[in-house]
Design an enzyme around this catalytic site. Structure first.
Site, PDB file in Angstrom:
ATOM      1  N   GLY A   7     -11.894 -26.327  14.624  1.00 16.87           N
ATOM      2  CA  GLY A   7     -10.892 -27.050  14.159  1.00 16.87           C
ATOM      3  C   GLY A   7      -9.317 -26.298  14.577  1.00 16.87           C
ATOM      4  N   GLY A   9      -6.328 -27.693  14.167  1.00 14.09           N
ATOM      5  CA  GLY A   9      -5.205 -28.227  13.597  1.00 14.09           C
ATOM      6  C   GLY A   9      -4.117 -27.214  13.230  1.00 14.09           C
ATOM      7  NE  ARG A  10      -0.249 -29.923   9.590  1.00 18.98           N
ATOM      8  CZ  ARG A  10       0.214 -30.706   8.471  1.00 18.98           C
ATOM      9  NH1 ARG A  10       1.277 -30.661   8.348  1.00 18.98           N
ATOM     10  NH2 ARG A  10      -0.642 -31.320   7.658  1.00 18.98           N
ATOM     11  CG  ASN A  94      -8.332 -27.737   0.831  1.00 20.10           C
ATOM     12  OD1 ASN A  94      -8.317 -26.516   0.464  1.00 20.10           O
ATOM     13  ND2 ASN A  94      -7.249 -28.347   1.299  1.00 20.10           N
ATOM     14  CB  SER A 120      -3.657 -20.702  -0.640  1.00 22.01           C
ATOM     15  OG  SER A 120      -2.405 -21.275  -1.023  1.00 22.01           O
ATOM     16  N   GLY A 122      -0.957 -22.415   3.882  1.00 22.69           N
ATOM     17  CA  GLY A 122      -0.366 -23.522   4.498  1.00 22.69           C
ATOM     18  C   GLY A 122       0.327 -23.085   5.812  1.00 22.69           C
ATOM     19  CE  LYS A 172      -6.404 -23.817  -1.267  1.00 20.45           C
ATOM     20  NZ  LYS A 172      -6.178 -25.083  -0.974  1.00 20.45           N
ATOM     21  CG  HIS A 175      -4.467 -22.221  -5.385  1.00 18.84           C
ATOM     22  ND1 HIS A 175      -4.109 -23.021  -4.521  1.00 18.84           N
ATOM     23  CD2 HIS A 175      -3.683 -21.092  -5.379  1.00 18.84           C
ATOM     24  CE1 HIS A 175      -3.330 -22.595  -3.746  1.00 18.84           C
ATOM     25  NE2 HIS A 175      -2.958 -21.355  -4.263  1.00 18.84           N
ATOM     26  CG  ASN A 176      -4.962 -26.790  -3.746  1.00 20.81           C
ATOM     27  OD1 ASN A 176      -4.803 -25.401  -3.691  1.00 20.81           O
ATOM     28  ND2 ASN A 176      -5.165 -27.415  -2.830  1.00 20.81           N
ATOM     29  CD  GLU A 179      -0.333 -26.519  -4.050  1.00 15.49           C
ATOM     30  OE1 GLU A 179      -0.337 -27.526  -3.355  1.00 15.49           O
ATOM     31  OE2 GLU A 179      -0.685 -25.358  -3.614  1.00 15.49           O
TER      32      GLU A 179
END
Length: 306
Positions: A7, A9-10, A94, A120, A122, A172, A175-176, A179
């Site tokens: 994976g 991706g970003r 996630n 976490s 980003g 997590k 945590h979200n 957030e």
């Protein structure tokens, strides 16, 4: 260490780059050729198939998955024919913690290891480091400790073994949920300030002010200040807020535990409300108000009485 990052991706590509910069050998795979090509420019050895990835790694292998939660099972199934007992799979996405527990049990039956790492940070993680919440057996966490130390902001902080398998993704998830509540509180406060524009004309100034010495300072406020400085009126931004699903999971767990979490609940509901383009409920409220009190109804598209 040596690992395969699945994976690119970003998040996955940035994590792979940070690990490569930290001296680890990172091989990467992504089904998208463009993602593989981009990763190769960042110091990551990219291969075009999972069998090639596993074949290039020395046993026991460590595979780190950074794929959407819905793709984890399929990715593991595709990997299984190419793994051997003692290999380790890390899910850094996630995923729901109960899925992680289920996957760990299935892999253990084949002699494979599993670690769940809530991640976490980003798009800022490459520069600032990631917060890593690891769940699993102590010997597995010890084995991947060099990876966690490299990805974290510093070797001695920003990562922790938070509990057994499933704990990483559970922490997590919560945590979200937190957030969501923090973001909603900032949004509501700045909306009130913006409504009194004549009194407080510069929201970016206030955000910057609060970043220093205030009890509400945070990284989220840092990002808010930057956003308001760059675009004070938030021009071109639709009031449409997505959710990753973890806020919903957090709320479901709270309900199952008979625990009141009103801030998280309401912040999730506000995100859902932001996506309604023609809310039926509010129309019905207007109709009821007119029915019992004879109050005027504002016509659709008009500027009728309130």
């Amino acid at each position: 260490m040596e690992l395969g990052m699945i994976g690119l991706g970003r998040m996955g590509a940035a994590m792979a780059e940070r690990l490569a910069r930290g001296g680890h050998r990172v091989l990467g795979f992504d089904p998208l050729p463009s993602a593989r090509e981009a990763a190769a420019t960042r110091g990551v050895e990219a291969v075009d198939a999972l069998p090639a990835l596993t074949a290039a790694l020395a046993a026991p292998r460590t595979l780190w998955l950074m794929v959407p939660a819905a793709a984890v099972d399929a990715t593991i199934e595709a990997l299984l024919p190419h793994l051997a007992p003692g290999d380790r799979v890390i899910d850094g996405g996630n995923s729901h913690y109960r899925d992680s527990q289920r996957r760990a049990q299935a892999l253990a039956a084949r002699g494979l290891r599993f670690v769940d790492v809530g991640t976490s940070g980003g798009v800022w993680g490459l520069r600032e480091g990631y917060c890593l919440m690891a769940g699993g057996e102590a010997d597995d966490i010890a084995a991947i400790r060099p990876l966690l130390q490299t990805l974290a902001p510093a070797p001695d902080r920003g990562w922790a073994h938070v509990g057994p398998i499933g704990a990483g993704h559970f922490v997590k998830m919560v945590h979200n949920g937190i957030e969501y509540g923090l973001m909603q509180a900032y949004a509501e406060g700045f909306a009130l300030l913006q409504r009194k524009e004549a009194l407080v004309p510069d929201l970016a100034q206030v955000a910057e002010l609060w970043r220093h010495g205030s009890v509400v300072r945070s990284w989220l406020l840092d990002l808010t200040a930057g956003a308001l400085e760059a675009n004070p009126a938030l021009d071109g931004i639709a009031p449409y807020v997505e959710d990753s699903g973890e806020g919903r999971w957090t709320l479901a767990e709270a309900i199952e535990a008979d625990l009141s979490t009103p801030v998280i609940a309401l912040s999730l509901l506000q995100r859902l409300r932001s996506r309604e383009t023609d809310p039926f409920g509010e129309k019905l409220l207007a109709a009821m108000r007119a029915a019992f009190g004879g109050h005027p109804i504002r016509p659709a598209g008009g500027s009728g009485a309130r």
